[in-house]
Scaffold this active site. Structure first.
Site, PDB file in Angstrom:
ATOM      1  N   CYS A 110      -2.548  -0.691   7.341  1.00  0.00           N
ATOM      2  CA  CYS A 110      -1.753   0.534   7.277  1.00  0.00           C
ATOM      3  C   CYS A 110      -1.882   1.334   8.569  1.00  0.00           C
ATOM      4  CB  CYS A 110      -2.166   1.383   6.082  1.00  0.00           C
ATOM      5  SG  CYS A 110      -1.684   0.657   4.504  1.00  0.00           S
ATOM      6  N   GLU A 135       0.685   3.967   1.805  1.00  0.00           N
ATOM      7  CA  GLU A 135       1.094   4.384   3.146  1.00  0.00           C
ATOM      8  C   GLU A 135       2.270   3.541   3.635  1.00  0.00           C
ATOM      9  OE1 GLU A 135      -3.530   4.265   3.163  1.00  0.00           O
ATOM     10  OE2 GLU A 135      -1.890   3.286   2.108  1.00  0.00           O
ATOM     11  N   HIS A 157       0.818  -1.200   0.000  1.00  0.00           N
ATOM     12  CA  HIS A 157       0.000   0.000   0.000  1.00  0.00           C
ATOM     13  C   HIS A 157       0.861   1.263   0.000  1.00  0.00           C
ATOM     14  CE1 HIS A 157      -3.898  -2.032   1.659  1.00  0.00           C
ATOM     15  NE2 HIS A 157      -3.428  -2.614   0.564  1.00  0.00           N
ATOM     16  N   CYS A 204      -6.264   1.605   5.423  1.00  0.00           N
ATOM     17  CA  CYS A 204      -6.913   0.374   5.867  1.00  0.00           C
ATOM     18  C   CYS A 204      -6.409   0.032   7.270  1.00  0.00           C
ATOM     19  CB  CYS A 204      -6.601  -0.767   4.886  1.00  0.00           C
ATOM     20  SG  CYS A 204      -4.888  -1.338   4.957  1.00  0.00           S
TER      21      CYS A 204
END
Length: 160
Positions: free
Chosen positions: A122, A93, A91, A119
């Site tokens: 993260c 992040e 991801h 999410c």
């Protein structure tokens, strides 16, 4: 600005306005997202501190591995926000945090700007990385990550 006759000329600011830092950083996030190699979501993230960019990240396969835009998505029929273990991508992040660590940049006290809501996976990394604020644009469709961030005292804000 000084013209050829050594006179000070004031710039014309009627056409262009200077964005505030929040808008500036979110615009950069959108540009970072254009590097995404995910076929489902193009996500960009940046970490900032003291009005300076620490690192950037976008979602895609780990370095050196084939990209989903090239070989397809193993989660194409899976609802967004579920079964993360099937996803080949890292991801945005996560990549921003990883890039900071890789280059020896502390994330303690930083702000994360992101095109999408983090999410739950993260969110755990954000908390443990010492990030104190998250600013995002698009909702992700789950609330567990937001609840966790707020419970940990991370300031969270959504902007349009």
């Amino acid at each position: 600005m000084i013209d050829s006759g050594d006179h000070i000329v004031e710039p014309d600011r009627t056409e262009a306005t200077r964005p505030n830092y929040r808008t500036y950083f979110l615009n950069i996030c959108r540009e970072v997202a254009t590097r995404s190699t995910c076929v489902r979501h193009r996500v960009g993230a940046i970490l900032t501190k003291n009005k300076r960019i620490l690192s950037t990240g976008y979602n895609g396969a780990p370095a050196g591995l084939p990209h989903c835009i090239d070989i397809g998505c193993p989660r194409k029929d899976v609802p967004s926000g579920t079964m993360h273990e099937l996803c080949r991508g890292v991801h945005a992040e996560q990549n921003a945090i990883i890039q900071a660590a890789l280059h020896g940049v502390s994330t303690e006290g930083a702000t994360l700007y992101c095109t999408h809501q983090p999410c739950v996976l993260c969110s755990k990394m954000i908390i443990n990385a010492g990030i104190i604020e998250v600013v995002y644009v698009e909702e992700y469709g789950e609330t567990a990550g937001l609840k966790m961030l707020k419970q940990a005292g991370v300031k969270v804000g959504r902007v349009s």
